[in-house]
Design a protein around this motif. Structure first.
Motif, mmCIF file in Angstrom:
data_model
loop_
_atom_site.group_PDB
_atom_site.id
_atom_site.type_symbol
_atom_site.label_atom_id
_atom_site.label_comp_id
_atom_site.label_asym_id
_atom_site.label_seq_id
_atom_site.Cartn_x
_atom_site.Cartn_y
_atom_site.Cartn_z
ATOM 1 N N ASP A 1 5.454 -10.052 -13.579
ATOM 2 C CA ASP A 1 6.278 -9.211 -14.446
ATOM 3 C C ASP A 1 6.375 -7.841 -13.800
ATOM 4 O OD1 ASP A 1 7.358 -10.418 -16.725
ATOM 5 O OD2 ASP A 1 5.357 -10.622 -17.612
ATOM 6 N N LYS A 2 7.621 -7.422 -13.561
ATOM 7 C CA LYS A 2 7.830 -6.203 -12.767
ATOM 8 C C LYS A 2 7.098 -4.982 -13.305
ATOM 9 C CE LYS A 2 12.180 -6.982 -10.425
ATOM 10 N NZ LYS A 2 13.421 -7.502 -10.998
ATOM 11 N N GLU A 3 7.115 -4.819 -14.639
ATOM 12 C CA GLU A 3 6.570 -3.572 -15.180
ATOM 13 C C GLU A 3 5.102 -3.350 -14.805
ATOM 14 O OE1 GLU A 3 8.079 -5.977 -16.841
ATOM 15 O OE2 GLU A 3 7.348 -6.200 -18.894
ATOM 16 N N TYR A 4 4.370 -4.450 -14.620
ATOM 17 C CA TYR A 4 2.950 -4.281 -14.299
ATOM 18 C C TYR A 4 2.742 -3.830 -12.855
ATOM 19 C CZ TYR A 4 2.125 -6.692 -18.684
ATOM 20 O OH TYR A 4 2.107 -7.041 -19.997
ATOM 21 N N LEU A 5 3.770 -4.022 -12.034
ATOM 22 C CA LEU A 5 3.622 -3.690 -10.608
ATOM 23 C C LEU A 5 3.800 -2.199 -10.350
ATOM 24 C CD1 LEU A 5 5.522 -6.713 -9.056
ATOM 25 C CD2 LEU A 5 3.106 -6.482 -9.580
ATOM 26 N N ASP A 6 4.354 -1.481 -11.340
ATOM 27 C CA ASP A 6 4.550 -0.032 -11.163
ATOM 28 C C ASP A 6 3.227 0.686 -10.932
ATOM 29 O OD1 ASP A 6 7.190 -0.472 -11.513
ATOM 30 O OD2 ASP A 6 7.261 0.178 -13.606
ATOM 31 N N ALA A 7 2.154 0.112 -11.438
ATOM 32 C CA ALA A 7 0.835 0.753 -11.302
ATOM 33 C C ALA A 7 0.472 1.013 -9.845
ATOM 34 C CB ALA A 7 -0.238 -0.129 -11.959
ATOM 35 N N LEU A 8 1.098 0.269 -8.923
ATOM 36 C CA LEU A 8 0.740 0.415 -7.502
ATOM 37 C C LEU A 8 1.532 1.509 -6.812
ATOM 38 C CD1 LEU A 8 0.731 -3.284 -6.310
ATOM 39 C CD2 LEU A 8 -1.094 -1.969 -7.305
ATOM 40 N N GLU A 9 2.561 1.989 -7.500
ATOM 41 C CA GLU A 9 3.530 2.858 -6.851
ATOM 42 C C GLU A 9 2.869 4.029 -6.125
ATOM 43 O OE1 GLU A 9 6.724 3.687 -9.447
ATOM 44 O OE2 GLU A 9 8.069 4.099 -7.758
ATOM 45 N N LYS A 10 1.927 4.685 -6.827
ATOM 46 C CA LYS A 10 1.346 5.882 -6.215
ATOM 47 C C LYS A 10 0.350 5.570 -5.115
ATOM 48 C CE LYS A 10 -1.920 6.465 -9.995
ATOM 49 N NZ LYS A 10 -2.007 6.763 -11.335
ATOM 50 N N TYR A 11 -0.016 4.302 -4.966
ATOM 51 C CA TYR A 11 -1.013 3.965 -3.947
ATOM 52 C C TYR A 11 -0.424 3.273 -2.720
ATOM 53 C CZ TYR A 11 -4.202 4.548 -7.925
ATOM 54 O OH TYR A 11 -4.893 5.024 -8.994
ATOM 55 N N ALA A 12 0.673 2.534 -2.934
ATOM 56 C CA ALA A 12 1.163 1.612 -1.898
ATOM 57 C C ALA A 12 1.297 2.259 -0.520
ATOM 58 C CB ALA A 12 2.482 1.008 -2.334
ATOM 59 N N ASP A 13 1.767 3.509 -0.493
ATOM 60 C CA ASP A 13 2.003 4.161 0.793
ATOM 61 C C ASP A 13 0.742 4.389 1.606
ATOM 62 O OD1 ASP A 13 4.661 4.155 0.617
ATOM 63 O OD2 ASP A 13 4.863 6.206 -0.182
ATOM 64 N N ASP A 14 -0.399 4.414 0.926
ATOM 65 C CA ASP A 14 -1.649 4.701 1.636
ATOM 66 C C ASP A 14 -2.168 3.503 2.424
ATOM 67 O OD1 ASP A 14 -1.507 7.085 0.418
ATOM 68 O OD2 ASP A 14 -3.002 6.661 -1.134
ATOM 69 N N TYR A 15 -1.527 2.358 2.258
ATOM 70 C CA TYR A 15 -2.081 1.151 2.884
ATOM 71 C C TYR A 15 -1.110 0.524 3.876
ATOM 72 C CZ TYR A 15 -5.559 1.843 -0.650
ATOM 73 O OH TYR A 15 -6.552 2.409 -1.407
ATOM 74 N N ASP A 16 -1.693 -0.142 4.893
ATOM 75 C CA ASP A 16 -0.869 -0.835 5.886
ATOM 76 C C ASP A 16 -0.325 -2.135 5.323
ATOM 77 O OD1 ASP A 16 -1.665 1.142 7.569
ATOM 78 O OD2 ASP A 16 -3.317 -0.019 8.438
ATOM 79 N N ILE A 17 -1.200 -2.846 4.614
ATOM 80 C CA ILE A 17 -0.774 -4.125 4.047
ATOM 81 C C ILE A 17 -1.347 -4.300 2.642
ATOM 82 C CG2 ILE A 17 -0.518 -5.427 6.207
ATOM 83 C CD1 ILE A 17 -3.317 -6.584 5.595
ATOM 84 N N ILE A 18 -0.679 -5.184 1.897
ATOM 85 C CA ILE A 18 -1.167 -5.554 0.566
ATOM 86 C C ILE A 18 -1.528 -7.027 0.606
ATOM 87 C CG2 ILE A 18 -0.520 -5.854 -1.851
ATOM 88 C CD1 ILE A 18 1.349 -3.464 -1.562
ATOM 89 N N LEU A 19 -2.757 -7.334 0.168
ATOM 90 C CA LEU A 19 -3.205 -8.721 0.110
ATOM 91 C C LEU A 19 -3.238 -9.095 -1.370
ATOM 92 C CD1 LEU A 19 -4.416 -11.074 1.775
ATOM 93 C CD2 LEU A 19 -6.651 -10.000 1.492
ATOM 94 N N SER A 20 -2.400 -10.053 -1.749
ATOM 95 C CA SER A 20 -2.292 -10.376 -3.171
ATOM 96 C C SER A 20 -3.090 -11.624 -3.504
ATOM 97 C CB SER A 20 -0.823 -10.602 -3.533
ATOM 98 O OG SER A 20 -0.733 -11.312 -4.749
ATOM 99 N N THR A 21 -3.805 -11.574 -4.629
ATOM 100 C CA THR A 21 -4.518 -12.775 -5.067
ATOM 101 C C THR A 21 -3.839 -13.380 -6.300
ATOM 102 O OG1 THR A 21 -6.032 -11.644 -6.544
ATOM 103 C CG2 THR A 21 -6.708 -11.826 -4.246
ATOM 104 N N ALA A 22 -2.508 -13.270 -6.358
ATOM 105 C CA ALA A 22 -1.776 -13.947 -7.436
ATOM 106 C C ALA A 22 -1.322 -15.311 -6.920
ATOM 107 C CB ALA A 22 -0.572 -13.123 -7.856
ATOM 108 N N CYS A 23 -0.660 -16.071 -7.802
ATOM 109 C CA CYS A 23 -0.055 -17.316 -7.357
ATOM 110 C C CYS A 23 1.149 -16.975 -6.481
ATOM 111 C CB CYS A 23 0.389 -18.145 -8.561
ATOM 112 S SG CYS A 23 1.810 -17.432 -9.405
#
Ligand code: SF4
Ligand code: SF4
Lengths: 225, 173
Positions: free
Chosen positions: A72-94
């Motif tokens: 659900d898109k709305e829950y992904l906004d929580a990452l907005e302020k952090y995403a730039d600090d990382y090279d990659i995102i490793l997701s443990t969702a389906c």
């Protein structure tokens, strides 16, 4: 519920090879219940990867966050302020969650940490079985609540086949014959006459991928837009 | 810290998660009996070994523990019926995780130490300390302060307010 399992650590290592700043994003719904990708599993994976990295002389940052749902898109906004600090995102969702995350943060490399297995039910502690393959035309009313599409190895709608063997399936003697289960259930329910009905061939054309669905109540609103 | 501290004898740090109903009480008893045991053991009192989680065990190693053990009641004696059974499962699983990342699984163990077994408490403490001594220092100790990793803050989810109901219990917060 979607059931998944964590990928082998070597496979995850190979994916994240060469990146120094890694954010692990958990999903707090299905995969948290099947103990594959919830907050606790993210903590474990982060600790494991940090320790493995240090033991191999790598100096990388691995941080963690778990959102309520990744599909659900709305829950992904929580990452907005952090995403730039990382090279990659490793997701443990389906797989669905990983894809929405990759779509929302499309300038980032988003990687899957799980293998998505099926949609199923919990049989006992730490044990799940597949119960539905989303055939888009449910016939459980005809089969006493047991799905031949999923449980019968041959997807038979008018079973059993000649190979049923004392309640077991000829394809795999470990597995129950779906149609023996259905027969017994229908007998218990006093609905055996239902089994005399011949099921027409399944319309597989409705199963064309990718599935798409708009709720009736939202159709008009969408047309107006 | 000086250069020549490598020549000092290695004193392992051992963490013992002890169930308050048995192993911790046995530890008290060992004290009352004036038994001597390895001073390397740091006892962490927990309500029940069922509380133990793979994360807690890994964290201890990540923070430089040379050996870790969980000490709970004898089978069938758990105050909460099956906490120790769960802990046995958790420890076995965590050993696999340790092997997976390349740390010796022998650094982790589960022991049954009944409340009446003061001497056994001392014996296990010595046993684990010796084992850590044989295995040598946890290689993660050197780097435990670097890149510890963190959990990012997340604001609570925003939900639309619940509708005001005329009857029943629903009301807006
Ligand atoms: S992202 Fe996948 S695992 Fe997470 S809630 Fe959605 S369907 Fe379930
Ligand atoms: S028939 Fe089986 S596969 Fe199809 S929707 Fe029903 S449970 Fe799912």
């Amino acid at each position: 519920m979607i059931v998944a399992e964590r990928k082998p650590i070597e496979q995850i290592e190979a994916m994240i090879e060469g990146f120094d700043r890694i954010l692990i994003v958990g999903c707090g719904t299905c995969v948290a219940v099947c103990m594959a990708g919830g907050e606790k599993e993210v903590e474990l994976l982060a600790a494991e990867l940090r320790m493995k990295g240090k033991l191999e002389g790598r100096n990388r940052t691995i941080d963690e966050i778990t959102v309520t749902r990744q599909c659900d898109k709305e829950y992904l906004d929580a990452l907005e302020k952090y995403a730039d600090d990382y090279d990659i995102i490793l997701s443990t969702a389906c797989g669905a969650g990983v894809q929405l995350l990759a779509e929302r943060y499309d300038e980032k490399i988003v990687l899957p940490a799980l293998n998505t297995l099926f949609s199923g039910v919990a049989e006992g502690a730490g044990q799940w079985t597949q119960r539905c393959m989303a055939c888009e035309d449910c016939i459980l009313d005809q089969t006493g609540g047991i799905c031949p599409m999923t449980i019968c190895a041959k997807n038979l709608l008018n079973g059993p086949c000649g190979g049923t063997d004392h309640g077991k399936c000829e394809v795999d003697g470990e597995k129950d014959c779906a149609w023996t289960l259905i027969y017994n259930r229908m007998k218990k329910l006093g609905r055996l006459d239902y089994l005399k009905k011949i099921q027409p061939p399944k319309d597989y054309s409705v199963m064309t991928k990718p599935g798409r669905y708009t709720h009736e109540a939202f159709k008009e609103a969408q047309q107006e837009e | 810290m000086t250069q020549n501290d490598t020549t000092e004898p290695f004193e392992p740090k051992v963490v013992a998660y002890c169930c308050t109903y048995c192993a911790y009480t046995a530890g008290d008893l060992a004290g009352s009996m004036r038994l001597e045991y390895a001073p390397n053991v740091r006892v962490v009192q927990i309500l029940c070994t069922g509380k133990i989680d793979a994360v807690l065990l890994l964290r201890a190693f990540e923070d430089g523990a040379d050996a870790v053990y969980v000490a709970g009641c004898a089978i069938g004696d758990c105050h909460f019926l099956e906490g120790n059974l769960r802990a046995i499962q958790t420890v076995a699983h965590t050993k696999k995780l340790l092997a997976e990342i390349g740390l010796e699984p022998q650094r982790l163990e589960f022991f049954q130490i009944p409340a009446s077994a003061g001497p056994l408490f001392a014996q296990r403490a010595n046993e684990m300390t010796e084992r850590a001594q044989k295995l040598g220092p946890n290689p993660l100790r050197k780097t435990m302060k670097q890149n510890a990793g963190r959990k990012l803050d997340k604001a609570p989810d925003q939900h639309p307010p619940l509708p005001q109901a005329k009857h029943g219990q629903l009301y807006c917060r």
